[in-house]
Design a protein around this motif. Structure first.
Motif, PDB file in Angstrom:
ATOM      1  N   GLY A   1      -7.853  89.328 -21.018  1.00 49.50           N
ATOM      2  CA  GLY A   1      -9.099  89.030 -21.711  1.00 49.50           C
ATOM      3  C   GLY A   1     -10.226  88.874 -20.714  1.00 49.50           C
ATOM      4  N   GLN A   2     -11.317  88.273 -21.178  1.00 49.54           N
ATOM      5  CA  GLN A   2     -12.482  88.142 -20.307  1.00 49.54           C
ATOM      6  C   GLN A   2     -13.087  86.746 -20.351  1.00 49.54           C
ATOM      7  OE1 GLN A   2     -15.495  91.097 -20.989  1.00 49.54           O
ATOM      8  NE2 GLN A   2     -16.957  90.207 -19.564  1.00 49.54           N
ATOM      9  N   PHE A   3     -13.037  86.081 -21.490  1.00 50.93           N
ATOM     10  CA  PHE A   3     -13.764  84.829 -21.660  1.00 50.93           C
ATOM     11  C   PHE A   3     -12.830  83.625 -21.715  1.00 50.93           C
ATOM     12  CE2 PHE A   3     -18.272  84.275 -22.219  1.00 50.93           C
ATOM     13  CZ  PHE A   3     -18.419  82.950 -22.593  1.00 50.93           C
ATOM     14  N   GLY A   4     -11.595  83.790 -21.261  1.00 52.05           N
ATOM     15  CA  GLY A   4     -10.676  82.674 -21.287  1.00 52.05           C
ATOM     16  C   GLY A   4     -10.112  82.431 -22.668  1.00 52.05           C
ATOM     17  N   SER A   5      -9.149  81.531 -22.736  1.00 47.93           N
ATOM     18  CA  SER A   5      -8.488  81.249 -24.002  1.00 47.93           C
ATOM     19  C   SER A   5      -9.335  80.320 -24.856  1.00 47.93           C
ATOM     20  CB  SER A   5      -7.121  80.622 -23.756  1.00 47.93           C
ATOM     21  OG  SER A   5      -6.505  80.312 -24.986  1.00 47.93           O
ATOM     22  N   PHE A   6      -9.380  80.627 -26.156  1.00 54.44           N
ATOM     23  CA  PHE A   6     -10.083  79.783 -27.116  1.00 54.44           C
ATOM     24  C   PHE A   6      -9.102  78.866 -27.850  1.00 54.44           C
ATOM     25  CE2 PHE A   6     -11.507  84.313 -27.506  1.00 54.44           C
ATOM     26  CZ  PHE A   6     -12.548  84.227 -26.606  1.00 54.44           C
ATOM     27  N   LEU A   7      -7.825  78.999 -27.542  1.00 50.45           N
ATOM     28  CA  LEU A   7      -6.810  78.377 -28.378  1.00 50.45           C
ATOM     29  C   LEU A   7      -6.739  76.868 -28.222  1.00 50.45           C
ATOM     30  CD1 LEU A   7      -5.046  79.987 -30.347  1.00 50.45           C
ATOM     31  CD2 LEU A   7      -5.963  81.412 -28.535  1.00 50.45           C
TER      32      LEU A   7
ATOM     33  N   MET B   1     -13.320  76.335 -20.458  1.00 53.53           N
ATOM     34  CA  MET B   1     -14.233  77.461 -20.279  1.00 53.53           C
ATOM     35  C   MET B   1     -14.783  77.492 -18.857  1.00 53.53           C
ATOM     36  SD  MET B   1     -17.716  78.499 -22.344  1.00 53.53           S
ATOM     37  CE  MET B   1     -16.870  78.754 -23.897  1.00 53.53           C
ATOM     38  N   PHE B   2     -15.100  76.304 -18.306  1.00 52.73           N
ATOM     39  CA  PHE B   2     -15.593  76.302 -16.929  1.00 52.73           C
ATOM     40  C   PHE B   2     -14.529  76.815 -15.964  1.00 52.73           C
ATOM     41  CE2 PHE B   2     -16.042  74.479 -12.727  1.00 52.73           C
ATOM     42  CZ  PHE B   2     -17.302  74.948 -12.400  1.00 52.73           C
ATOM     43  N   LYS B   3     -13.278  76.461 -16.204  1.00 55.54           N
ATOM     44  CA  LYS B   3     -12.216  77.004 -15.354  1.00 55.54           C
ATOM     45  C   LYS B   3     -12.212  78.526 -15.417  1.00 55.54           C
ATOM     46  CE  LYS B   3      -9.235  72.933 -15.929  1.00 55.54           C
ATOM     47  NZ  LYS B   3      -7.926  72.439 -16.430  1.00 55.54           N
ATOM     48  N   MET B   4     -12.443  79.058 -16.621  1.00 54.31           N
ATOM     49  CA  MET B   4     -12.526  80.511 -16.767  1.00 54.31           C
ATOM     50  C   MET B   4     -13.680  81.061 -15.946  1.00 54.31           C
ATOM     51  SD  MET B   4     -14.518  83.010 -18.354  1.00 54.31           S
ATOM     52  CE  MET B   4     -15.372  82.093 -19.609  1.00 54.31           C
TER      53      MET B   4
END
Length: 625
Positions: free
Chosen positions: A70-76, A297-300
């Motif tokens: 993916g590109q934007f990290g996990s949303f889960l 998200m910041f980790k991503m």
């Protein structure tokens, strides 16, 4: 709240050894599936922001919700915290509420859809995607009001909701959602396009399982996550020292006359863990520039930034998250309290990348990036055509990418690598617009050994009466240069009226009335320069002049004198010696100003606008229910 996953078979998966060839096949199959998700979406969506500019982000995760591709990290993670119902085979979920999913999405325009993937009664993967909808209701067309004080002013808020239950669409819920949008046919098309992308991912996952077996598939995903973690562990050890480093940057204003707003971060390595602490960032704003920055998200962001900078061949996924610890104080501008407005969070979202560049480069100056086009500025234009038909445009602007250790920053590029430009022909065919000019702005990139990319200017001629909205930044502060590189040029907006008058337009504004013949000059900022401009090869400077990227006068910033279409070697040597003698010691960062207060004193003369006033620590009153 914790969601409950319903599985017919609770047999645990067996961890098996996956040979390198099979692992590479599975990895590339999932990469291709992710790309296919994009292709399906872009060919069937209707919103220009998705169809033409690709403002959408897919991902495929393992059974525990860790993004594998993916590109934007996990949303889960955020979704699972915000949903307390059951999760079954055939279900698909939707949300756009940042506060209900711990910031998995960050403003209401992003419709996030999530689908569990089952095989023979067991959860084996997840597919998810979000896309930016042109409109979700609210007080202004485009649903991004600069003057909102609560999220409820920004549009329809959708909590985590089961929109498909065991394969059946909840049509009444979808109809309510569409009823609250100004362009419901676009939202409907985008909705089904995302659903189609999720179902394609489901098919590809099941094909992998049929080919290799479920235990090999599950084990391969864990191996892919471990590969990423191993690589990121080495990068963290290499670039982040144990000694703390500190950096700060600003958002210029909030569109309501207050600013700049500071974001600050301290970085250090504790053993093998990278620790980011945002203590010192300003309190949340009363306007809509707040950014609910989910720690995951910041980790991503950190992973995407470092992997692209140091080893782009690494598969980007969530495997390294245990190696990063993040602290964001409650109530600051990066973790506002509900119901703070969030619609214009794009400026802070982008500025995080400049902040990371300033932090990470202190541990490895040769790998330091300058500040660049850390934003996704928006242009919105809406109204009624002569035939009574409603039109509404949302467009993302491009600017100058920073100078980098590897070379010059690209000119007129997007913040996100996957974004593409809306063709002028598309705009003129579907909207009452004529594009009078589309060009890079010479000299707007900061001078350096590696030049900062130039911003661009677009001249939009309005063919219909309507209203425009603008969201941009860096009109006051500069995109800083590094290692001797100079700052890039600021952004500007100018409206030339059909009656011959002209007026400067603020970088954040709504409801600006326009008439046929009015022309908006939308100019974005350039990227900062990298390295000593006096070390740049004069032949490269001459080539930039010949290409229209640098002017003859601008070449003198590099100490290069051009006469009669050629470099004057003797004059160049003298000018470079003179500049070197006067400038003193080269600094790591060149912000273009000494202090914020100094910058404010210069503001009116340099920008034609009054300086913003210091933001207060007031906070929007919390509401319950």
């Amino acid at each position: 709240m914790v969601a409950k996953i319903i599985q017919d078979d609770l047999t645990p998966f067996k961890q098996v050894e996956v040979d390198p060839i099979t692992l590479d096949i599975v990895e590339n199959a999932l990469r291709n599936a992710r790309n296919e998700m994009d292709a399906v979406l872009f060919r069937t969506a209707m919103s220009p922001g998705i169809r033409e500019q690709h403002d959408a982000f897919p991902m495929i995760a393992n059974q525990e919700g860790k993004m594998v591709v993916g590109q934007f990290g996990s949303f889960l993670y955020g979704f699972m915290q915000g949903y307390d119902g059951s999760i079954e085979d055939g279900d698909i979920f939707i949300t756009n509420d940042p506060y209900s999913c711990a910031g998995a999405v960050s403003h209401l325009n992003d419709w996030l859809m999530i689908m569990p993937i089952f095989h023979e009664g067991r959860l084996v993967s997840w597919a998810a995607m979000f896309g930016h909808m042109t409109d979700v209701g609210g007080k202004v067309p485009g649903s991004l009001p600069t003057d909102a004080k609560m999220i409820y002013e920004e549009g329809m808020v959708i909590p985590p909701t089961k929109i498909f239950r065991r394969g059946k669409l909840a049509e009444e819920i979808l109809n309510i959602m569409l009823h609250n949008c100004r362009v419901p046919e676009w939202n409907k098309s985008d909705f089904y396009a995302i659903i189609a992308a999720l179902r394609l991912a489901e098919r590809r996952v099941r094909e992998n399982i049929e080919r290799f077996g479920v235990n090999t598939y599950i084990s391969a995903m864990w191996d892919m996550l471990e590969r990423n973690k191993t690589a990121m562990r080495a990068i963290i050890q290499m670039i982040i020292p144990e000694t703390p480093s500190y950096f700060e940057d600003w958002i210029d204003d909030d569109g309501q006359g207050k600013g700049p707003y500071k974001i600050a971060c301290t970085l250090q390595r504790r053993g093998e863990i990278a620790y980011f602490d945002f203590t010192g960032s300003d309190p949340q704003s009363l306007s809509s520039i707040n950014f609910l920055l989910n720690e995951e998200m910041f980790k991503m962001f950190f992973g995407a930034f470092t992997i692209n900078l140091f080893d782009p061949q690494i598969l980007f996924n969530d495997g390294f998250y245990d190696l990063v610890d993040v602290h964001i104080p409650d109530g600051c501008i990066l973790k506002p309290k509900k119901p703070a407005a969030l619609s214009c969070r794009t400026h802070l979202l982008g500025r995080i990348f400049d902040l990371m560049g300033g932090l990470l480069g202190q541990g490895a100056p040769d790998a330091l990036n300058a500040a660049g086009f850390s934003d996704s500025p928006h242009f919105m234009y809406s109204g009624y055509k002569e035939n009574g038909e409603w039109y509404q445009l949302f467009q993302i602007g491009f600017g100058g990418v920073p100078g980098r250790p590897a070379g010059d920053g690209p000119d007129g590029h997007s913040m996100w690598p996957a974004f593409t430009n809306v063709p002028n022909e598309f705009l003129e065919a579907y909207f009452p617009l004529r594009i009078r000019e589309y060009a890079t702005i010479a000299d707007s990139g900061g001078a350096g050994l590696h030049r900062g990319g130039n911003g661009i200017t677009i001249a939009y001629e309005m063919l219909n009466a309507g209203e425009i909205s603008i969201h941009d930044d860096r009109w006051l502060t500069y995109p800083w240069g590094v290692n001797g590189g100079e700052p890039g040029m600021r952004s500007t907006k100018r409206l030339a009226r059909a009656d011959g008058t002209e007026e400067p337009i603020p970088s954040k504004c709504d409801r600006v009335a326009v008439l046929p013949g009015d022309i908006l000059y939308f100019s974005t900022w350039g990227g900062g320069g990298w390295g000593d401009p006096l070390q740049r090869d004069p032949a490269l400077v001459l080539a930039d002049v010949e290409r229209g990227l640098v002017t003859i006068n601008g070449a003198k910033r590099y100490g290069v004198v051009i006469k009669n279409g050629a470099v004057n070697g003797e004059a160049t040597a003298k000018l470079r010696n003179d500049i070197a003698a006067k400038r003193g010691k080269i600094q790591m960062f060149d912000r273009g100003f000494g202090s914020i207060e100094e910058l404010k004193r210069r503001c009116k003369a340099e920008t034609a606008f009054d300086a913003p006033v210091n933001p207060t620590s007031e906070r929007v009153m919390q509401v319950s229910g």
